[in-house]
Scaffold this active site. Structure first.
Site, PDB file in Angstrom:
ATOM      1  N   ASP A 203      -1.842  -2.828  -1.859  1.00  0.00           N
ATOM      2  CA  ASP A 203      -1.550  -1.460  -2.814  1.00  0.00           C
ATOM      3  C   ASP A 203       0.175  -0.788  -2.364  1.00  0.00           C
ATOM      4  O   ASP A 203       0.414  -1.515  -0.851  1.00  0.00           O
ATOM      5  CB  ASP A 203      -2.087  -0.614  -3.630  1.00  0.00           C
ATOM      6  CG  ASP A 203      -1.861   0.375  -5.030  1.00  0.00           C
ATOM      7  OD1 ASP A 203      -0.345  -0.515  -5.078  1.00  0.00           O
ATOM      8  OD2 ASP A 203      -2.164   0.936  -5.520  1.00  0.00           O
ATOM      9  N   CYS A 204       0.647  -0.798  -2.652  1.00  0.00           N
ATOM     10  CA  CYS A 204       2.775  -0.203  -2.272  1.00  0.00           C
ATOM     11  C   CYS A 204       2.336   0.924  -1.424  1.00  0.00           C
ATOM     12  O   CYS A 204       1.179   1.938  -1.778  1.00  0.00           O
ATOM     13  CB  CYS A 204       3.374  -0.109  -3.104  1.00  0.00           C
ATOM     14  SG  CYS A 204       3.503  -1.618  -3.970  1.00  0.00           S
TER      15      CYS A 204
END
Length: 776
Positions: free
Chosen positions: A298-299
């Protein structure tokens, strides 16, 4: 107007036109151009070779700096090899969106079909509908790429985390609280998006229409609650809950859906960050489940392993942790910034970088991006005319119709009968907002029609008042709304939540309607000439016990966030052009459920601490509405027509031995019984369903299994099958369910092993039940 002004306007118009033409003509990015003498003879450009060999050849040609540059979501070009830049981050939760960096709507394609938010689509309990939606999204995604408006074809959807807690801001993105249903949604969506058949098996490892990514792996269902954020949360999860709640959707997504991507989540599970968990990513996903694809963080999930969680002692250690765990690409810049240092410090071998790159380039090759000009390849003929087509918009309307749930209909208030003299009042902060209909992760829709506008087109004499300043409703114009309500024949209240109340990074603190919404609703309902209709737009459950019990509120409709066609679908249901058949995919809890910390991940109840458990499978407390609840304008009856076996004998003479638990219940593990033996014991169940009404409609038949005695943490009951069927007035149909005992009659024990227990079980559909015995 002066000639100079006309000339200036003409010049501006020509400039805009040229920009549009240029945008329309810009080719999609691809590698291995047959006209390029530098690359056309390279093995990685030879589509007749196996992708594994092509990827190996490509990676072998890269310098270390080039390799490192490709480990992040915004991968730069490699000009000397004719490789363009690539963006791994694109979104398509319920339609192609511009929420990521890979898609833009600035060329010939300016919008995409915006389907209902996932939680409402799930309420249809229709796997074929889910597949068809996936197909449309995949087609429109490829069209956007072919039009030169996409820098990538990897889409980070679906979100298949379990909707464990009703306060979760992102629960709206999920198919609900049931693991089997969520897994089936994942399989249907992924197959549709990637270009597989509904039954699966068409693709195998062939070219993808688009790439789906199942997220967020794993036990991720808290964003920001009372100061605990997803970035630092350490989810304490038992092996039992992992085995039968959190992991099954991901296993289905990989093994049955054939997903080409996985996203590892921000949070830790039992102390270990998901993106640094070798047991999760490599041993389980790639090993036990045979996953062949790429794994993205995920970012900024890699950066927090050191910067926020303190799990890694240095940035370089974080890089080593995630790559050795099996992650391939970092959404962010952490790998770009610190991988070289990790190599120079001799913490990270080159082989781990190569392993990740092989996975990444293999996916780009499966997407056909290394096969030369895409216009001559499979999916190359999909153009802008297929985006927002009438067929696709009709499917968005169908999805909204089929998902909307009728929660109350006292005295058969709905459907309303339209007359020329009818007068209508539409009151509420969600009535005149097209944006609210879309939910989050939505791109620009093909059309934008508010609920109010559609109702006005149905009833000429329609009065409108927002009632509140906004959805938070800190200020309510109750007196004005009451006066309008007194003047008309019928009142529709359009209330609920929006993205200011629930969204990514924002969980709710309570389950009641915001601000003065309740006061507005009850005051208007009391003043109206006839019982009112309450329409709720919300993703997560709300406690509307007051409305459920108020005789002045005749009907309640839950419409989730119904997408671009939501206003039309609601009007059709309210005025009887469509018979509602949606069912709730989540339990609706009372407000006092909020005394339970969101951070408590346990699914099963604990009597000693008054912990009531979670979801319909384990929760023992009071409910506002149950999972699977939903009314229709018709009534339906069920019967068990036939069950192929009512006694299941697992007493073959092998080394498999039945053992006793502490409470003397005998069991065998599913792994000991074996797949072939379990398949041989399949149970075929035929259920009859009849529409006892004068209105045709779709109806979802839900089949549950319930043990005679709930013990050892077994579910109270469990969904084992569902099917949506269209029935005309007074029509009867028969539906066949095929059950695998080892899948549908088993449960997880405390060690996380699936076991079959001796004893009685009941098949349940509606109020009907059928006994089945398991014998050793």
């Amino acid at each position: 107007m002066r000639p100079q002004c006309l000339a200036l306007i003409h010049l501006i118009y020509l400039t805009i036109l040229l920009i549009r033409v240029d945008s329309a003509q810009s080719p999609p990015p691809f590698s291995c151009d047959s006209s390029n003498p530098l690359t056309k003879s390279l093995p990685f450009c030879n589509p007749t070779l196996p992708i594994s060999k092509r990827a190996q050849d490509l990676v072998s040609r890269l310098t270390l700096d080039e390799k490192i540059s490709q480990l992040v979501n915004s991968a730069p070009p490699i000009p000397r090899l004719g490789i363009p830049s690539y963006e791994w981050w694109s979104e398509a939760l319920h339609g192609v969106a511009n929420a990521g960096l890979g898609i833009r709507f600035d060329g010939p394609i300016r919008a995409a079909t915006s389907f209902p938010q996932v939680i409402l689509t799930a309420a249809s309990f229709d796997a074929l509908l889910w597949y068809r939606i996936g197909q449309v999204i995949g087609t429109e995604a490829r069209a956007v790429y072919n039009a030169g408006q996409a820098k990538g074809m990897t889409f980070w959807a679906p979100n298949i985390n379990i909707f464990r807690d009703p306060r979760w801001g992102r629960g709206q993105e999920t198919p609900g609280e049931d693991p089997m249903m969520t897994g089936k949604y994942a399989v249907s969506y992924v197959r549709g998006l990637q270009g597989d058949s509904f039954e699966g098996g068409k693709l195998k490892h062939g070219q993808l229409q688009a790439s789906a990514c199942c997220k967020h792996f794993t036990a991720y269902d808290l964003d920001n609650w009372k100061g605990t954020t997803r970035f630092v949360f350490d989810a304490q999860v038992s092996q039992q809950d992992l085995a039968d709640t959190y992991q099954p959707p991901f296993k289905s997504c990989i093994q049955q859906g054939g997903a080409s991507g996985i996203m590892c989540a921000y949070n830790r599970v039992n102390g270990v960050p998901n993106c640094a968990d070798y047991n999760l990513l490599s041993r389980t996903a790639r090993g036990l489940w045979d996953f062949h694809g790429y794994i993205t963080s995920d970012c900024d999930a890699v950066s927090i392993i050191h910067d926020a969680q303190g799990y890694a002692k240095s940035p370089e250690d974080a890089i080593v942790d995630v790559l050795k765990a099996g992650m391939d690409v970092d959404c962010g810049s952490y790998l770009q910034n610190h991988t070289l240092s990790a190599v120079q410090q001799k913490k990270l071998p080159h082989s781990e970088i190569d392993r990740a790159l092989l996975n990444l380039f293999s996916i780009r090759m499966r997407l056909g991006l290394f096969n030369g000009n895409p216009s001559t390849q499979p999916f190359g003929d999909i153009g802008p005319n297929q985006v927002c087509s009438l067929e696709h918009q009709a499917l968005a309307l169908e999805a909204a119709r089929d998902g909307i749930v009728l929660l109350k209909n006292s005295g058969k208030l709905l459907p309303l009968q339209k007359t020329d003299t009818m007068s209508l009042a539409v009151i509420g902060p969600n009535a005149n907002s097209a944006q609210t209909l879309l939910g989050n992760y939505a791109g620009p829709p093909c059309k934008s029609i508010t609920i109010l506008r559609e109702l006005q087109s149905c009833v000429e004499n329609t009065k409108y008042h927002p009632g509140c300043d906004n959805v938070a409703c800190s200020s309510a114009s109750i007196k004005e709304a009451v006066e309008i309500a007194k003047e008309v024949d019928y009142v529709l209240l359009i209330m609920g939540l929006d993205q200011t109340q629930e969204k990514e990074a924002q969980d709710r603190m309570d389950l009641v309607l915001p601000g003065k919404q309740k006061s507005l609703i009850t005051s208007v309902a009391k003043a109206a000439k006839k019982p009112v209709v309450l329409v709720l737009l919300n993703g997560g459950p709300v406690d509307i016990s007051f409305a459920k019990d108020d005789h002045n509120i005749g009907s309640i409709l839950w419409a989730g966030y119904p997408g671009e066609a939501g206003g039309i679908a609601l009007a059709e249901i309210i005025f009887g052009a469509h018979n509602p058949g949606g069912r709730l995919p989540v339990t609706w809890y009372p407000q006092d459920y909020t005394k339970i910390p969101m951070t408590d991940m346990r699914m099963r109840p604990e009597a000693s601490s008054d912990y009531p458990g979670r979801t319909y499978r384990f929760y023992k407390g009071k409910k506002v509405f149950e999972f699977g609840y939903g009314l229709s304008y018709s009534s339906h009856s069920y019967e068990f027509i036939s069950v192929s076996h009512d006694k299941l004998y697992f007493n073959r003479s092998t080394t498999t031995q039945a053992v006793k638990k502490s409470d003397s219940i005998r069991y065998k593990t599913v792994s000991e019984l074996g797949t072939e033996y379990c398949d041989a014991k399949k149970v075929v169940v035929t259920v009859g369903v009849k529409n006892h009404g004068e209105m045709a409609g779709k109806h979802s038949v839900l089949l549950f299994v319930r043990p005679e005695k709930v013990s050892n943490g077994s579910p109270i009951k469990q969904l084992v099958g569902f099917e949506s069927v269209k029935l005309n007035e007074w029509e009867r149909a028969e539906i066949e369910f095929v059950l695998s005992p080892c899948d549908h009659f088993s449960r997880a024990n405390e060690e996380g092993l699936m076991v079959m227990e001796e004893g009685f079980h009941f098949l349940i559909v509606g109020d009907e039940k059928y006994p089945i015995s398991i014998l050793f």
